[in-house]
Design a protein around this motif. Structure first.
Motif, PDB file in Angstrom:
ATOM      1  N   GLY A 223      -4.780  38.537 -46.689  1.00 53.51           N
ATOM      2  CA  GLY A 223      -4.446  37.255 -47.321  1.00 53.51           C
ATOM      3  C   GLY A 223      -3.193  36.652 -46.727  1.00 53.51           C
ATOM      4  N   GLY A 224      -2.849  35.469 -47.207  1.00 46.43           N
ATOM      5  CA  GLY A 224      -1.716  34.744 -46.666  1.00 46.43           C
ATOM      6  C   GLY A 224      -0.389  35.450 -46.830  1.00 46.43           C
ATOM      7  N   PHE A 225      -0.301  36.331 -47.823  1.00 48.35           N
ATOM      8  CA  PHE A 225       0.957  37.053 -48.039  1.00 48.35           C
ATOM      9  C   PHE A 225       1.345  37.870 -46.806  1.00 48.35           C
ATOM     10  CE2 PHE A 225      -2.107  40.369 -48.843  1.00 48.35           C
ATOM     11  CZ  PHE A 225      -1.470  41.536 -48.451  1.00 48.35           C
ATOM     12  N   GLU A 226       0.346  38.377 -46.082  1.00 49.57           N
ATOM     13  CA  GLU A 226       0.618  39.270 -44.954  1.00 49.57           C
ATOM     14  C   GLU A 226       1.210  38.527 -43.754  1.00 49.57           C
ATOM     15  OE1 GLU A 226      -1.615  42.766 -42.351  1.00 49.57           O
ATOM     16  OE2 GLU A 226      -2.813  41.280 -43.446  1.00 49.57           O
ATOM     17  N   PRO A 227       0.552  37.498 -43.202  1.00 48.34           N
ATOM     18  CA  PRO A 227       1.151  36.799 -42.064  1.00 48.34           C
ATOM     19  C   PRO A 227       2.444  36.069 -42.400  1.00 48.34           C
ATOM     20  CG  PRO A 227      -0.823  35.647 -42.814  1.00 48.34           C
ATOM     21  CD  PRO A 227      -0.797  36.982 -43.508  1.00 48.34           C
ATOM     22  N   ALA A 228       2.685  35.810 -43.680  1.00 48.12           N
ATOM     23  CA  ALA A 228       3.956  35.192 -44.070  1.00 48.12           C
ATOM     24  C   ALA A 228       5.137  36.083 -43.700  1.00 48.12           C
ATOM     25  CB  ALA A 228       3.967  34.893 -45.562  1.00 48.12           C
ATOM     26  N   GLN A 229       4.884  37.383 -43.528  1.00 44.89           N
ATOM     27  CA  GLN A 229       5.961  38.317 -43.201  1.00 44.89           C
ATOM     28  C   GLN A 229       6.264  38.352 -41.705  1.00 44.89           C
ATOM     29  OE1 GLN A 229       7.139  39.062 -46.085  1.00 44.89           O
ATOM     30  NE2 GLN A 229       5.203  38.323 -46.991  1.00 44.89           N
ATOM     31  N   PHE A 230       5.332  37.852 -40.869  1.00 37.10           N
ATOM     32  CA  PHE A 230       5.600  37.862 -39.424  1.00 37.10           C
ATOM     33  C   PHE A 230       5.385  36.483 -38.803  1.00 37.10           C
ATOM     34  CE2 PHE A 230       1.429  39.947 -40.169  1.00 37.10           C
ATOM     35  CZ  PHE A 230       0.562  39.056 -39.553  1.00 37.10           C
ATOM     36  N   ASN A 231       5.793  35.453 -39.553  1.00 39.68           N
ATOM     37  CA  ASN A 231       5.806  34.070 -39.072  1.00 39.68           C
ATOM     38  C   ASN A 231       4.425  33.584 -38.662  1.00 39.68           C
ATOM     39  OD1 ASN A 231       7.224  31.657 -38.583  1.00 39.68           O
ATOM     40  ND2 ASN A 231       7.419  32.109 -36.401  1.00 39.68           N
ATOM     41  N   ASN A 232       3.393  34.131 -39.307  1.00 39.78           N
ATOM     42  CA  ASN A 232       2.009  33.705 -39.073  1.00 39.78           C
ATOM     43  C   ASN A 232       1.596  33.825 -37.602  1.00 39.78           C
ATOM     44  OD1 ASN A 232       1.602  32.559 -41.892  1.00 39.78           O
ATOM     45  ND2 ASN A 232       3.340  31.345 -41.188  1.00 39.78           N
ATOM     46  N   ASP A 233       2.212  34.745 -36.892  1.00 35.19           N
ATOM     47  CA  ASP A 233       1.994  34.860 -35.444  1.00 35.19           C
ATOM     48  C   ASP A 233       1.143  36.085 -35.131  1.00 35.19           C
ATOM     49  OD1 ASP A 233       2.067  34.839 -32.727  1.00 35.19           O
ATOM     50  OD2 ASP A 233       4.235  35.156 -32.543  1.00 35.19           O
ATOM     51  N   TYR A 234      -0.170  35.858 -35.064  1.00 34.46           N
ATOM     52  CA  TYR A 234      -1.086  36.952 -34.766  1.00 34.46           C
ATOM     53  C   TYR A 234      -1.131  37.298 -33.279  1.00 34.46           C
ATOM     54  CZ  TYR A 234      -3.075  37.494 -39.411  1.00 34.46           C
ATOM     55  OH  TYR A 234      -3.257  37.782 -40.747  1.00 34.46           O
ATOM     56  N   SER A 235      -0.389  36.570 -32.449  1.00 31.91           N
ATOM     57  CA  SER A 235      -0.326  36.931 -31.040  1.00 31.91           C
ATOM     58  C   SER A 235       0.551  38.165 -30.835  1.00 31.91           C
ATOM     59  CB  SER A 235       0.211  35.770 -30.208  1.00 31.91           C
ATOM     60  OG  SER A 235       1.590  35.534 -30.486  1.00 31.91           O
ATOM     61  N   GLN A 236       1.340  38.531 -31.833  1.00 36.00           N
ATOM     62  CA  GLN A 236       2.148  39.735 -31.748  1.00 36.00           C
ATOM     63  C   GLN A 236       1.245  40.968 -31.765  1.00 36.00           C
ATOM     64  OE1 GLN A 236       5.808  39.740 -34.314  1.00 36.00           O
ATOM     65  NE2 GLN A 236       4.829  37.920 -35.193  1.00 36.00           N
ATOM     66  N   SER A 237       1.743  42.055 -31.230  1.00 36.76           N
ATOM     67  CA  SER A 237       0.990  43.302 -31.259  1.00 36.76           C
ATOM     68  C   SER A 237       0.849  43.799 -32.691  1.00 36.76           C
ATOM     69  CB  SER A 237       1.698  44.370 -30.423  1.00 36.76           C
ATOM     70  OG  SER A 237       2.920  44.758 -31.057  1.00 36.76           O
ATOM     71  N   ARG A 238      -0.123  44.656 -32.912  1.00 40.98           N
ATOM     72  CA  ARG A 238      -0.301  45.229 -34.253  1.00 40.98           C
ATOM     73  C   ARG A 238       0.950  45.982 -34.682  1.00 40.98           C
ATOM     74  NH1 ARG A 238      -6.146  48.127 -34.108  1.00 40.98           N
ATOM     75  NH2 ARG A 238      -5.788  48.334 -36.343  1.00 40.98           N
ATOM     76  N   GLN A 239       1.585  46.679 -33.730  1.00 39.73           N
ATOM     77  CA  GLN A 239       2.793  47.424 -34.070  1.00 39.73           C
ATOM     78  C   GLN A 239       3.914  46.488 -34.485  1.00 39.73           C
ATOM     79  OE1 GLN A 239       3.024  50.817 -34.286  1.00 39.73           O
ATOM     80  NE2 GLN A 239       4.948  50.310 -35.311  1.00 39.73           N
ATOM     81  N   ALA A 240       4.058  45.356 -33.775  1.00 41.59           N
ATOM     82  CA  ALA A 240       5.112  44.399 -34.122  1.00 41.59           C
ATOM     83  C   ALA A 240       4.872  43.820 -35.507  1.00 41.59           C
ATOM     84  CB  ALA A 240       5.173  43.282 -33.074  1.00 41.59           C
ATOM     85  N   ARG A 241       3.613  43.525 -35.830  1.00 42.40           N
ATOM     86  CA  ARG A 241       3.298  43.009 -37.154  1.00 42.40           C
ATOM     87  C   ARG A 241       3.571  44.064 -38.223  1.00 42.40           C
ATOM     88  NH1 ARG A 241      -2.532  41.885 -36.386  1.00 42.40           N
ATOM     89  NH2 ARG A 241      -2.382  42.205 -34.156  1.00 42.40           N
ATOM     90  N   HIS A 242       3.198  45.295 -37.922  1.00 40.70           N
ATOM     91  CA  HIS A 242       3.463  46.404 -38.847  1.00 40.70           C
ATOM     92  C   HIS A 242       4.961  46.547 -39.105  1.00 40.70           C
ATOM     93  CE1 HIS A 242       3.003  50.486 -40.566  1.00 40.70           C
ATOM     94  NE2 HIS A 242       4.070  50.791 -39.850  1.00 40.70           N
ATOM     95  N   ASP A 243       5.748  46.484 -38.031  1.00 43.35           N
ATOM     96  CA  ASP A 243       7.198  46.611 -38.178  1.00 43.35           C
ATOM     97  C   ASP A 243       7.781  45.482 -39.019  1.00 43.35           C
ATOM     98  OD1 ASP A 243       6.995  48.851 -36.595  1.00 43.35           O
ATOM     99  OD2 ASP A 243       7.742  47.879 -34.773  1.00 43.35           O
ATOM    100  N   ALA A 244       7.262  44.260 -38.824  1.00 44.54           N
ATOM    101  CA  ALA A 244       7.752  43.120 -39.592  1.00 44.54           C
ATOM    102  C   ALA A 244       7.451  43.297 -41.075  1.00 44.54           C
ATOM    103  CB  ALA A 244       7.126  41.824 -39.072  1.00 44.54           C
ATOM    104  N   LYS A 245       6.309  43.848 -41.379  1.00 42.39           N
ATOM    105  CA  LYS A 245       5.964  44.081 -42.784  1.00 42.39           C
ATOM    106  C   LYS A 245       6.856  45.159 -43.388  1.00 42.39           C
ATOM    107  CE  LYS A 245       1.529  44.572 -41.854  1.00 42.39           C
ATOM    108  NZ  LYS A 245       0.084  44.827 -42.061  1.00 42.39           N
ATOM    109  N   ARG A 246       7.139  46.196 -42.630  1.00 45.88           N
ATOM    110  CA  ARG A 246       8.064  47.218 -43.126  1.00 45.88           C
ATOM    111  C   ARG A 246       9.446  46.611 -43.371  1.00 45.88           C
ATOM    112  NH1 ARG A 246       7.359  53.093 -42.447  1.00 45.88           N
ATOM    113  NH2 ARG A 246       9.636  53.085 -42.536  1.00 45.88           N
TER     114      ARG A 246
END
Length: 307
Positions: A277-300
């Motif tokens: 949902g929208g709550f998730e990409p809100a944590q990494f600036n809605n940027d799905y071009s980042q790697s999965r690890q980078a997105r994971h780190d942003a959520k942490r």
């Protein structure tokens, strides 16, 4: 979700539009968390050193917890208890004024329901992604929809039948693409959901004259529903199922929730969905071009450790 929300840049809006329905998981062999996040947790050894899939507990909770079923059943039961009140009040309307282009009084009554995780449970698809260490993609999603194996969310069939018996039309405004209409309607019917005719499915790609849809936002389709119906209630698992989201940031989402706080439990009914949902990409600036690890780190990094 709108007013008083922080505006996204043109690029961020475009990314958000493409990612609104995106599911994300971290594979079992993902690299360890970033140093900044890892510093807050003790060093892990053995099996504990293997990064857990981000979606494992969320999918498990939906499939195996009694609490999930209790929440969805009580939501639909409570909504059913409010239905007569909504029917009796001639000016009752669940569309925000900005999306109501004509008078609602005197129109046929309807309720608007999102499909995925609001009416149909797609947790088996999510479970496959967890098992295989993969992320959402359109091909695997279309294949899952074609299987027509999604089960009804607990409580929704009883509510839908009760509403239908009172002369209320059920409208399914979904971000499933229009080419998935036949499979979706067949799945709904098989699960016992009332489907008046093909017109009650308003999928992604529905053309609404005079309204330009921004990505996967549903505002144009809600406007279309409002042209023919007085919308008594809306049901969804995302803020965007109820009102347009103009800024998918934590601040923007908070402002939107505060603005429409009183609508929930009266006109709007939210279903739980911890898997995407929208709550998730809100944590990494809605940027799905980042790697999965980078997105994971942003959520942490977004977690509150109560320092």
């Amino acid at each position: 979700m709108r007013r008083s929300a922080v505006s996204l840049s043109v690029l961020a809006c475009a990314v958000l539009a493409l990612s609104a329905c995106k599911r994300t998981e971290t594979p079992a062999d993902a690299a360890p968390p970033a140093a900044a996040a890892a510093a807050t947790a003790p060093a892990a050894t053995g099996d504990a050193a293997v990064a857990a899939n981000d979606n494992l507990n969320a999918v498990l909770w939906i499939q195996r917890s009694q609490e999930y079923r209790a929440i969805t059943e009580q939501t639909y039961r409570s909504a059913a208890d409010h239905l007569d009140k909504a029917l009796k009040e001639a000016n009752w309307d669940a569309l925000v004024p900005e999306e109501r282009g004509n008078a609602a009084k005197g129109l046929k009554p309807a309720v608007v329901l999102d499909v995925d995780e609001t009416v149909l449970d797609n947790s088996p698809y999510q479970a496959r992604l967890v098992r295989d260490g993969k992320e959402y993609d359109e091909l695997s999603w279309d294949q899952w929809v074609a299987e027509k194996k999604a089960k009804a969310i607990p409580g929704v069939v009883d509510f839908a039948k009760a509403a239908n018996a009172k002369g209320v039309t059920l409208l399914y405004i979904s971000n499933r693409a229009v080419h998935l209409k036949d499979a979706t309607l067949a799945n709904l019917r098989e699960q016992g959901l009332p489907v008046a005719d093909d017109s009650v499915f308003l999928g992604l790609g529905t053309v609404v004259e005079g309204c330009e849809q921004a990505g996967s936002e549903k505002n144009c389709r809600r406007r279309l529903a409002g042209q023919q119906y007085r919308v008594l209630m809306q049901f969804g698992d995302q803020l965007g199922d109820f009102v347009e989201v103009t800024a998918n940031t934590n601040e923007g989402r908070d402002a939107l929730l505060q603005q429409y706080h009183d609508w929930f439990g009266e006109r709007w009914w939210m279903l739980p969905n911890p898997t995407y949902g929208g709550f998730e990409p809100a944590q990494f600036n809605n940027d799905y071009s980042q790697s999965r690890q980078a997105r994971h780190d942003a959520k942490r990094a977004a977690l509150d450790y109560a320092p």
